[in-house]
Write a protein that holds these residues in place. Sequence first.
Motif, PDB file in Angstrom:
ATOM      1  N   ALA A 251       7.023   7.726 -18.025  1.00  0.00           N
ATOM      2  CA  ALA A 251       5.589   7.557 -18.255  1.00  0.00           C
ATOM      3  C   ALA A 251       5.324   7.163 -19.698  1.00  0.00           C
ATOM      4  N   SER A 252       4.275   6.380 -19.887  1.00  0.00           N
ATOM      5  CA  SER A 252       3.853   6.015 -21.232  1.00  0.00           C
ATOM      6  C   SER A 252       2.377   5.676 -21.214  1.00  0.00           C
ATOM      7  N   GLY A 253       1.754   5.760 -22.375  1.00  0.00           N
ATOM      8  CA  GLY A 253       0.365   5.353 -22.508  1.00  0.00           C
ATOM      9  C   GLY A 253      -0.666   6.446 -22.281  1.00  0.00           C
ATOM     10  N   PHE A 254      -0.207   7.678 -22.052  1.00  0.00           N
ATOM     11  CA  PHE A 254      -1.127   8.800 -21.914  1.00  0.00           C
ATOM     12  C   PHE A 254      -0.384  10.068 -22.301  1.00  0.00           C
ATOM     13  N   THR A 255      -1.131  11.163 -22.446  1.00  0.00           N
ATOM     14  CA  THR A 255      -0.536  12.425 -22.899  1.00  0.00           C
ATOM     15  C   THR A 255       0.140  13.096 -21.707  1.00  0.00           C
ATOM     16  N   PHE A 256       1.366  12.690 -21.475  1.00  0.00           N
ATOM     17  CA  PHE A 256       2.092  13.085 -20.279  1.00  0.00           C
ATOM     18  C   PHE A 256       2.153  14.604 -20.114  1.00  0.00           C
ATOM     19  N   SER A 257       2.402  15.320 -21.183  1.00  0.00           N
ATOM     20  CA  SER A 257       2.678  16.755 -21.080  1.00  0.00           C
ATOM     21  C   SER A 257       1.504  17.546 -20.522  1.00  0.00           C
ATOM     22  N   SER A 258       0.300  17.005 -20.625  1.00  0.00           N
ATOM     23  CA  SER A 258      -0.866  17.760 -20.169  1.00  0.00           C
ATOM     24  C   SER A 258      -1.329  17.350 -18.774  1.00  0.00           C
ATOM     25  N   HIS A 259      -0.591  16.440 -18.155  1.00  0.00           N
ATOM     26  CA  HIS A 259      -1.002  15.926 -16.843  1.00  0.00           C
ATOM     27  C   HIS A 259      -0.124  16.452 -15.720  1.00  0.00           C
ATOM     28  N   TRP A 260      -0.733  16.770 -14.589  1.00  0.00           N
ATOM     29  CA  TRP A 260       0.015  17.055 -13.380  1.00  0.00           C
ATOM     30  C   TRP A 260       0.588  15.728 -12.867  1.00  0.00           C
ATOM     31  N   MET A 261       1.790  15.781 -12.360  1.00  0.00           N
ATOM     32  CA  MET A 261       2.407  14.574 -11.823  1.00  0.00           C
ATOM     33  C   MET A 261       2.772  14.795 -10.362  1.00  0.00           C
ATOM     34  N   TYR A 262       2.799  13.704  -9.611  1.00  0.00           N
ATOM     35  CA  TYR A 262       2.975  13.774  -8.174  1.00  0.00           C
ATOM     36  C   TYR A 262       4.031  12.752  -7.728  1.00  0.00           C
ATOM     37  N   TRP A 263       4.693  13.079  -6.636  1.00  0.00           N
ATOM     38  CA  TRP A 263       5.487  12.100  -5.895  1.00  0.00           C
ATOM     39  C   TRP A 263       4.828  11.917  -4.533  1.00  0.00           C
ATOM     40  N   VAL A 264       4.636  10.661  -4.180  1.00  0.00           N
ATOM     41  CA  VAL A 264       4.023  10.279  -2.912  1.00  0.00           C
ATOM     42  C   VAL A 264       4.931   9.222  -2.292  1.00  0.00           C
ATOM     43  N   ARG A 265       5.091   9.245  -0.978  1.00  0.00           N
ATOM     44  CA  ARG A 265       5.961   8.258  -0.343  1.00  0.00           C
ATOM     45  C   ARG A 265       5.233   7.565   0.799  1.00  0.00           C
ATOM     46  N   GLN A 266       5.759   6.388   1.122  1.00  0.00           N
ATOM     47  CA  GLN A 266       5.218   5.626   2.248  1.00  0.00           C
ATOM     48  C   GLN A 266       6.373   5.080   3.055  1.00  0.00           C
ATOM     49  N   ALA A 267       6.515   5.597   4.261  1.00  0.00           N
ATOM     50  CA  ALA A 267       7.555   5.125   5.168  1.00  0.00           C
ATOM     51  C   ALA A 267       7.114   3.815   5.797  1.00  0.00           C
ATOM     52  N   PRO A 268       8.061   3.020   6.265  1.00  0.00           N
ATOM     53  CA  PRO A 268       7.712   1.727   6.870  1.00  0.00           C
ATOM     54  C   PRO A 268       6.693   1.881   7.996  1.00  0.00           C
ATOM     55  N   GLY A 269       5.605   1.159   7.903  1.00  0.00           N
ATOM     56  CA  GLY A 269       4.601   1.163   8.954  1.00  0.00           C
ATOM     57  C   GLY A 269       3.722   2.400   9.002  1.00  0.00           C
ATOM     58  N   LYS A 270       3.846   3.276   7.990  1.00  0.00           N
ATOM     59  CA  LYS A 270       3.060   4.516   7.991  1.00  0.00           C
ATOM     60  C   LYS A 270       2.208   4.614   6.730  1.00  0.00           C
ATOM     61  N   GLY A 271       1.343   5.614   6.704  1.00  0.00           N
ATOM     62  CA  GLY A 271       0.472   5.821   5.558  1.00  0.00           C
ATOM     63  C   GLY A 271       1.158   6.590   4.443  1.00  0.00           C
TER      64      GLY A 271
END
Length: 113
Positions: free
Chosen positions: A24-44
């Motif tokens: 990450a760059s361009g913002f105060t990373f340490s104070s932000h919650w971070m997420y992982w999101v995935r998208q399988a083929p043909g799904k949301g």
Amino acid sequence: QVQLVASGGGLKQPGGSLSVSCAASGFTFSSHWMYWVRQAPGKGLEWVSTIRSAASTNYADSVKGRFTVSRDNAKNTVTLQMNSLKPEDTALYYCADLGAGYWGQGTQVTVSS
């Protein structure tokens, strides 16, 4: 400007392990919650995990006990360690700051024999 650059995807056999990271760059990373999101083929989009600024974590039931998220605030990175991979884990994995609306470009993880 804000950038989230994901890396580390690839092809693994079922039962294998893989780690994906996000720089990450361009913002105060340490104070932000971070997420992982995935998208399988043909799904949301499917939420995978959250790591708060203080490093507490949450996981989707589908990955709990197999995936571990961590962060290094000194390096502005967040990492998703994926173990015991299943074919249904095949997806494009995005790191994101959902609160601020920042998304990375995604990295492909394919689990197949």
